[in-house]
Design a protein around this motif. Structure first.
Motif, PDB file in Angstrom:
ATOM      1  N   SER A 117       0.862  -1.175   0.000  1.00  0.00           N
ATOM      2  CA  SER A 117       0.000   0.000   0.000  1.00  0.00           C
ATOM      3  C   SER A 117       0.901   1.229   0.000  1.00  0.00           C
ATOM      4  CB  SER A 117      -0.936   0.006   1.216  1.00  0.00           C
ATOM      5  OG  SER A 117      -0.197  -0.077   2.416  1.00  0.00           O
TER       6      SER A 117
ATOM      7  N   SER B 246      -3.585   3.619   1.085  1.00  0.00           N
ATOM      8  CA  SER B 246      -4.340   3.222  -0.097  1.00  0.00           C
ATOM      9  C   SER B 246      -4.895   1.813   0.086  1.00  0.00           C
ATOM     10  CB  SER B 246      -3.431   3.244  -1.326  1.00  0.00           C
ATOM     11  OG  SER B 246      -2.456   2.202  -1.228  1.00  0.00           O
ATOM     12  N   GLU B 247      -5.778   1.424  -0.813  1.00  0.00           N
ATOM     13  CA  GLU B 247      -6.188   0.026  -0.861  1.00  0.00           C
ATOM     14  C   GLU B 247      -4.977  -0.823  -1.230  1.00  0.00           C
ATOM     15  OE1 GLU B 247      -8.978  -1.370  -0.072  1.00  0.00           O
ATOM     16  OE2 GLU B 247     -10.130   0.465   0.304  1.00  0.00           O
TER      17      GLU B 247
END
Length: 504
Positions: A475, A489-490
């Motif tokens: 991430s 982030s995802e």
């Protein structure tokens, strides 16, 4: 048909970060292959690792995993790793490092060298020096490189019959071709004159310009009161002469430089004829070369603080805007026909955000999607548009802040499926705002792939020469100069497969 040894140097330049006063020195070693015979290079092969300075410690890696580590009795500049006959057991992508093994310190990874044992020979690397275009007064070259020493290089231009140029035997594994015409170029190589050429390199497009393309002009440090500016002009070439202009006028102002491809202009109010925008351009020093095209105009605003301060108000009211909301900052002056500027200060840094020239007495600055990254002390000021160009004192500052993390970035894998061991895994992190520092994390822990990008809102984070040990969930996040950081982030999953070990 006999099986050729396939050796490919994945060639690239090492660039250091542009930090003021710093001199970047590459510690990257070189790795190449030396066959016993170029007629039968696959029969007995040696890989040579050359250090950037003498050392006792050498390390050979294959497909991202250490294969051999040696410590010699006294410092040497190079070490030879015998590979022998190429088989399925020693095919792969190789790199080397040098350093002080007892201290756990190793240099950056060398260039990469691929040994596959297949025919035809794979493509070499190709790059341009210094840029991918030609113009009068500039000597542009193509550099073709491979990890096999003693080969013959062949240059081709798309649309021409046969090869455009053939180099003599390259003892050091590369050839330099001067370029005089635009077009699409590629290169190949042979191990001997009667040998079959390798696969062609990637195609490089060379463009032709009557004048060099424009540089970039931007604000440097913002001082208060704003009676002078530090501007930075960045061009694509070293050894260039720079010029700051207002219209057709060459502004003869003091300048300084820490790198040959940029210059800082120290511009004072008395250097200006009016408040018109400025541009910069460059040309080569070595010849009577043409000036480049002008940069995009950069508008400036001045303030000697002799006029009454404006009034700055915020809509909606309050010092804690809702995250993601649109904020309006209204700057009101005692008269019309002015140039207004909005500034933000956080952690001692002053940023000029916007310049407006409304017809009335107010300028309304829009800040959409307000987040923690926008937190800071805001003020505005104004300046006359006509001589004597007096300017106001700054308004009373408004502190606006948002608690919590900045909006999460987006992380994208620049590959599909699994990544073969020994290759680079590149992830692109995109933030909703520019001028941030990016961080890459694996399973929640930071990895040494932090990149500061001062212009764009996205950057590519590379994991070089990955091995199975790099498999995991990655991430990214970003942080700013005022100590904010974003949400993660995802995650993106990286799966590394050692194809050589699996027999494929």
């Amino acid at each position: 048909m006999s099986a050729w040894v396939a050796l490919l140097l994945l060639w690239g330049f090492t660039l250091g970060p542009a930090t003021d006063g710093a001199v970047f020195v590459s510690t990257q070693p070189s790795l190449w292959a030396e066959p016993e015979s170029l007629l039968e290079p696959w029969a007995n092969l040696t890989l040579t690792c050359e250090a950037y300075r003498e050392t006792q410690d050498f390390q050979l890696l294959k497909n991202g995993v250490v294969q051999e580590q040696v410590r010699v009795g006294f410092p040497v500049i190079k070490y030879h790793f015998p590979l022998g006959t190429v088989t399925s057991n020693n095919r792969g992508l190789y790199g080397c490092q040098t350093g002080l093994s007892f201290a756990g310190v190793w240099t950056e990874l060398s260039n990469l060298l691929e040994v596959t044992g297949t025919e035809p020979l794979p493509q070499p690397g190709i790059t341009t020096q210094p840029v991918s275009w030609i113009t009068p007064g500039l000597d542009t070259k193509l550099l073709c490189k491979v990890g096999l020493r003693g080969v013959i290089f062949l240059l081709r231009r798309e649309g021409d019959a046969g090869f455009l140029e053939v180099s003599e035997v390259a003892k050091d594994g590369y050839a330099t071709f001067p370029v005089h015409q635009p077009g699409n170029y590629s290169c190949s190589y042979q191990t001997h004159p009667a040998g079959k050429p390798s696969e062609p390199s990637a195609t490089v497009t060379i463009k032709e310009y009557a004048t060099p393309p424009p540089p970039e002009l931007s604000y440097g440090k913002i001082l208060r009161p704003i009676t002078h500016w530090n501007l930075v002009c960045v061009g694509p070439l070293s050894n260039a002469e720079f010029q700051l202009r207002q219209g057709e006028k060459d502004l003869k102002v003091p300048r300084s430089s820490t790198y040959p491809e940029l210059v800082f202009f120290h511009l004072k109010l008395e250097d200006m004829g009016d408040h018109g925008p400025v541009t910069c351009r460059y040309r080569l020093r070595s010849r009577k070369a043409a000036w480049s095209a002008d940069s995009e105009p950069l508008e400036l605003i001045w303030s000697d603080e002799t006029l009454p301060a404006p009034v700055l108000t915020v809509e909606p009211e309050g010092s804690n805007p809702e995250p993601g909301s649109r904020v309006q900052l209204r700057c009101t002056a005692p008269k019309a026909g002015l140039s207004f500027a909005l500034k933000r200060e956080n952690w001692g840094q002053h940023s000029l955000l916007q310049i407006l020239k409304p017809t009335g007495t107010e300028a309304v600055f829009q800040l959409p999607g307000f987040s923690v990254a926008d937190s800071g002390n805001y003020s505005c000021f104004y300046s006359d548009l006509a001589p004597p160009f007096a300017g106001s004192a700054p308004s009373t500052s408004l502190e606006l802040s948002v608690d919590g993390d900045a909006p999460r970035p987006k992380l994208q894998a620049l590959w599909t499926g699994t990544v073969p061991a020994g290759r680079d895994a590149v992830l692109r992190c995109e933030a909703p705002i520019p001028k941030v520092t990016f961080h890459l994390l694996r399973d929640g822990k930071k990895v040494p792939s932090t990149v500061q990008n001062m212009l764009s809102s996205s950057t590519d984070l590379a994991l070089p020469f990955v091995g199975p040990q790099h498999t995991g969930n990655y991430s990214c996040r970003y942080s700013g100069s005022n100590s904010f950081q974003s949400e993660l982030s995802e995650p993106v999953e990286l799966l590394v497969v050692d194809e050589a070990s699996s027999g494929r």
